[in-house]
Scaffold this motif. Structure first.
Motif, mmCIF file in Angstrom:
data_model
loop_
_atom_site.group_PDB
_atom_site.id
_atom_site.type_symbol
_atom_site.label_atom_id
_atom_site.label_comp_id
_atom_site.label_asym_id
_atom_site.label_seq_id
_atom_site.Cartn_x
_atom_site.Cartn_y
_atom_site.Cartn_z
ATOM 1 N N THR A 97 18.921 17.487 69.148
ATOM 2 C CA THR A 97 19.023 16.678 70.357
ATOM 3 C C THR A 97 18.775 17.573 71.563
ATOM 4 N N THR A 98 18.197 16.971 72.589
ATOM 5 C CA THR A 98 17.956 17.695 73.828
ATOM 6 C C THR A 98 18.596 16.927 74.982
ATOM 7 N N SER A 99 18.979 17.666 76.000
ATOM 8 C CA SER A 99 19.514 17.043 77.211
ATOM 9 C C SER A 99 19.382 18.032 78.365
ATOM 10 N N PHE A 106 25.287 19.073 72.534
ATOM 11 C CA PHE A 106 26.229 19.319 71.431
ATOM 12 C C PHE A 106 26.850 18.012 70.933
ATOM 13 N N ALA A 107 27.377 17.225 71.856
ATOM 14 C CA ALA A 107 28.075 15.995 71.466
ATOM 15 C C ALA A 107 27.138 15.019 70.767
ATOM 16 N N SER A 108 25.953 14.828 71.311
ATOM 17 C CA SER A 108 25.030 13.862 70.706
ATOM 18 C C SER A 108 24.544 14.327 69.340
ATOM 19 N N CYS A 109 24.343 15.612 69.159
ATOM 20 C CA CYS A 109 23.922 16.138 67.861
ATOM 21 C C CYS A 109 25.020 15.894 66.816
ATOM 22 N N GLU A 110 26.246 16.164 67.191
ATOM 23 C CA GLU A 110 27.360 15.946 66.263
ATOM 24 C C GLU A 110 27.530 14.460 65.952
ATOM 25 N N PHE A 111 27.408 13.614 66.963
ATOM 26 C CA PHE A 111 27.503 12.169 66.760
ATOM 27 C C PHE A 111 26.427 11.690 65.781
ATOM 28 N N THR A 139 35.844 10.408 52.427
ATOM 29 C CA THR A 139 36.755 9.867 53.428
ATOM 30 C C THR A 139 36.667 10.683 54.719
ATOM 31 N N SER A 140 36.462 12.000 54.593
ATOM 32 C CA SER A 140 36.378 12.859 55.775
ATOM 33 C C SER A 140 35.156 12.499 56.636
ATOM 34 N N ASP A 141 34.066 12.017 56.009
ATOM 35 C CA ASP A 141 32.902 11.592 56.782
ATOM 36 C C ASP A 141 33.213 10.321 57.563
ATOM 37 N N ASP A 142 33.949 9.387 56.948
ATOM 38 C CA ASP A 142 34.363 8.174 57.648
ATOM 39 C C ASP A 142 35.263 8.526 58.836
ATOM 40 N N ALA A 143 36.165 9.492 58.632
ATOM 41 C CA ALA A 143 37.067 9.909 59.709
ATOM 42 C C ALA A 143 36.288 10.563 60.851
ATOM 43 N N ALA A 144 35.265 11.349 60.522
ATOM 44 C CA ALA A 144 34.448 11.990 61.558
ATOM 45 C C ALA A 144 33.754 10.938 62.412
ATOM 46 N N LEU A 145 33.250 9.883 61.780
ATOM 47 C CA LEU A 145 32.594 8.819 62.537
ATOM 48 C C LEU A 145 33.613 8.023 63.355
ATOM 49 N N ALA A 146 34.785 7.804 62.799
ATOM 50 C CA ALA A 146 35.816 7.014 63.483
ATOM 51 C C ALA A 146 36.249 7.649 64.806
ATOM 52 N N ARG A 147 36.184 8.954 64.911
ATOM 53 C CA ARG A 147 36.604 9.590 66.176
ATOM 54 C C ARG A 147 35.669 9.250 67.326
ATOM 55 N N TRP A 148 34.474 8.713 66.999
ATOM 56 C CA TRP A 148 33.539 8.251 68.021
ATOM 57 C C TRP A 148 33.765 6.771 68.333
ATOM 58 N N GLY A 149 34.783 6.166 67.700
ATOM 59 C CA GLY A 149 35.061 4.755 67.932
ATOM 60 C C GLY A 149 34.179 3.834 67.107
ATOM 61 N N VAL A 150 33.609 4.364 66.017
ATOM 62 C CA VAL A 150 32.724 3.586 65.155
ATOM 63 C C VAL A 150 33.354 3.506 63.767
ATOM 64 N N LYS A 151 33.429 2.288 63.241
ATOM 65 C CA LYS A 151 33.953 2.111 61.887
ATOM 66 C C LYS A 151 32.801 2.160 60.912
#
Length: 159
Positions: A97-99, A106-111, A139-151
């Motif tokens: 990602t570029t910005s 950093f944030a967008s790449c991780e998201f 389950t840890s991948d689901d939790a990583a996504l959930a911290r962005w407010g996405v189920k």
């Protein structure tokens, strides 16, 4: 094209140079490269085969790019994901990602990577000393996504 699914390997330097080309406002590039490990869940892994559903997979990846660009306006995103037979140390995926500034890069790449791990339709089969096995969602991948407010769609299936 911000999304590619391919059997061929990719060159990180070339991909980043092409992503940056012709955009002098870019002040930051963040990259993630995922590789095949030789050990997973206590078993040695001799190789991995990645499968996908052509057309559907690319649309899912494009939706991930759109989600990221809505959250971080002005970013550019590149996803290169390999399919086919891979060996330990082979590259699997590139997310770049570029910005204008490093925080959004950093944030967008991780998201994008968190979203990709749970929502992209890829199927992984590992070759281990005990035979072939499909890799389940974590389950840890689901939790990583959930911290962005996405189920995760995977989490919804488990409920």
């Amino acid at each position: 094209m911000p999304v590619r699914v391919q059997t061929e390997d990719f060159d990180l330097s070339t991909e980043v140079a092409q992503l940056r080309a012709h955009n002098p406002s870019i002040g930051a590039v963040a990259c993630f490269v995922g590789t095949v490990r030789d050990l997973n869940d206590g078993s040695s892994v001799a190789g991995m085969e990645l499968e996908h559903y052509p057309g559907m997979t690319e649309k899912a990846l494009e939706a991930i790019v759109t989600q990221a660009q809505q959250r971080w306006p002005g970013i550019e995103v590149l996803i290169v994901h390999r399919v086919g037979k891979l060996a330990p140390l082979d590259q699997i995926v590139l997310v770049a990602t570029t910005s204008k500034h490093r925080g959004d890069a950093f944030a967008s790449c991780e998201f994008v990577m968190d979203y990709l791990k749970t929502e992209a339709p890829f199927w992984k089969k590992e070759a281990t000393e005990h035979g072939a096995r499909w890799v389940d969602a974590r389950t840890s991948d689901d939790a990583a996504l959930a911290r962005w407010g996405v189920k995760s769609g995977n989490a919804a299936d488990e409920a």
